[in-house]
Enzyme design. Structure first.
Site, PDB file in Angstrom:
ATOM      1  N   ASP A 112       0.863  -1.174   0.067  1.00 14.06           N
ATOM      2  CA  ASP A 112      -0.017  -0.089  -0.089  1.00 14.06           C
ATOM      3  C   ASP A 112       0.995   1.042   0.114  1.00 14.06           C
ATOM      4  OD1 ASP A 112      -2.119   1.911   0.031  1.00 14.06           O
ATOM      5  OD2 ASP A 112      -2.409   1.243   2.250  1.00 14.06           O
ATOM      6  N   ASP A 329      -1.499   6.562  -6.822  1.00 18.27           N
ATOM      7  CA  ASP A 329      -1.667   5.405  -5.942  1.00 18.27           C
ATOM      8  C   ASP A 329      -1.770   4.281  -6.644  1.00 18.27           C
ATOM      9  OD1 ASP A 329      -2.652   4.030  -3.472  1.00 18.27           O
ATOM     10  OD2 ASP A 329      -4.626   3.955  -4.499  1.00 18.27           O
TER      11      ASP A 329
END
Length: 450
Positions: A112, A329
């Site tokens: 992440d 992201d």
């Protein structure tokens, strides 16, 4: 990130579900300054992934990926409205198989880029989600050390760390917006990636954990900008310092192309600066910070506009001092644009395709622009994203995503809050994150041969 309550969309990526699978081999060694560590990244929807479900069709995988994108962007938006220091969402797109301890014990983690802390489930597990691999047993590792409340490492977690009256150990607690959570002891141990061992790595040894985990993964691998993220910890060993990059390959299991039958190759992640990460084709944009240490985890960029052919779609001037309107992201599939920019971009795409007489179709996901066509939109409109100082050209495979045999949709959606530069638009780019110089770079690359 660092408060007693956090909101996740790992979200990565990761979030992050940067979410990657490392194939370990050879004799371990401690890295020296100047090393570059290369990892194989495995998308959750490829056959080589432990999360791959062979009973799903290609179109079901696409639908699931877009659902995860919607969940992730919703967590990003809610984190803006709530406490400023939140994690996002625990179902990332990529997994990593790393090892902790001496001797090394392998676990699969969600990667992440939207969170910082590495954590895994540990024995004794008083409240844990069920997982297939054995839990990490700190007692079996000769290099494991629990951190105390007085340690400098404990202070790095700020509000996410606590010390009980009957314990001198540094306890941590992370709660994520999707209901996932982990509580345990902040600890040090050796982390091994491929044949490279990193001693004294800070990680969370979780004894109370739960949430939307499948049982294949054991925790989270945080690659955000914060002090306890993995890249922040190992930067001293790497050429170029705190620098990592990845090169994402097209996923045939979710291809834009209707007849894609190319063999599956692995995406790659690199810790340390590659010799190829500079040159005339590389464009660079600043990493922006809000100035608030609570939100330093996210990788904020400034998107100034988008060109569709000769049509230049710009953002209205914003009086706010902070210009970071996009978060890059790896754990979100779609790219989300501020609503007004998205509407203008969508109109420009329709204008660019009007001579092809494509029938507009309702988006099955309910939020985007789709066309009824069995044929691929090739060549597509000439699309360039104008970041501050960096013009990133997208191919049709970055701009559109096929939903089913008869539907092709724009791989962009509107956002009522912060925008997200998703992984679909990053395919076949070497994307470099330079935390020391506070920049992100883009280099067009055939990632299938890198």
């Amino acid at each position: 990130m660092a408060t007693p309550y956090h909101s996740l969309s790992t979200i990565a990526t990761s979030i992050v579900i940067i979410s990657l699978l490392v194939i370990s081999h050879a004799e371990d060694y401690v890295p020296h300054h100047g090393d570059v560590i290369s990892l194989n990244m495995i998308h959750r929807d490829t056959p080589s992934s432990p999360l791959y479900n062979s009973s799903l069709t290609k179109w079901q995988r696409v639908s699931n990926a877009l659902r995860r994108s919607r969940d992730r962007i919703n967590r990003f938006i809610s984190s803006e409205d709530e406490s400023p220091d939140h994690l996002i969402y625990s179902q990332g797109e990529y997994l990593v198989n790393i090892s902790i301890g001496t001797p090394p014990r392998t676990f699969i983690g969600i990667v992440d880029t939207g969170s910082d802390l590495i954590w895994t489930q540990c024995m004794p597990c008083r409240e844990c989600f069920e997982q297939n691999p054995p839990l990490f047993d700190p007692a079996s590792s000769s290099t494991y050390r629990e951190l105390s409340c007085m340690s400098n490492e404990c202070n790095l977690l700020s509000g996410a760390a606590s010390c009980s009256s009957n314990s001198s150990s540094c306890d941590y607690q992370y709660s994520y917006g999707d209901g996932s959570h982990t509580t345990g002891n902040l600890s040090l141990d050796t982390v091994t990636l491929d044949s490279t061992s990193i001693p004294n790595t800070i990680f969370g040894c979780g004894h109370h954990n739960g949430g939307v985990f499948s049982g294949i993964e054991s925790g989270i691998v945080g690659l955000g900008r914060g002090a306890v993220s993995f890249i922040s910890q190992i930067g001293g060993y790497l050429v170029g310092g705190k620098y990592f990059s990845y090169c994402l390959v097209p996923n045939p299991a979710m291809s834009f192309l209707s007849n894609n039958s190319n063999p599956i190759s692995s995406s790659k992640m690199y810790f340390g600066r590659l010799n190829t990460s500079s040159g005339p084709e590389v464009v660079t944009t600043p990493l922006l910070s809000t100035g608030d240490s609570a939100t330093q985890t996210f990788y904020y960029l400034e998107l100034q506009g988008i060109s569709v052919g000769a049509n230049n779609v710009t953002l209205d001037a914003d009086a706010k001092a902070f210009k970071g309107n996009m978060i890059i992201d790896s754990g979100t599939t779609l790219t989300y644009l501020p609503e007004l920019l998205y509407d203008r971009f969508k109109s420009a795409i329709r204008e660019a395709l009007k001579d092809r007489y494509l029938e507009v179709k309702q988006d099955p996901t309910g939020s985007g622009l789709c066309f009824l066509t069995k044929y691929d939109i090739l060549p597509g409109p000439y699309v360039i994203l104008h970041f501050n100082g960096a013009d990133v050209e997208l191919k049709s495979t970055n701009t559109f995503i096929r939903m089913d045999d008869e539907t092709v949709c724009l791989a962009f959606s509107p956002s009522s809050g912060v925008g997200i530069y998703g992984n679909w638009a990053q395919i076949n780019y070497l994307v470099g994150y330079d935390l020391d110089n506070k920049t992100v770079s883009f280099q067009p690359t055939d990632c299938t041969t890198s």
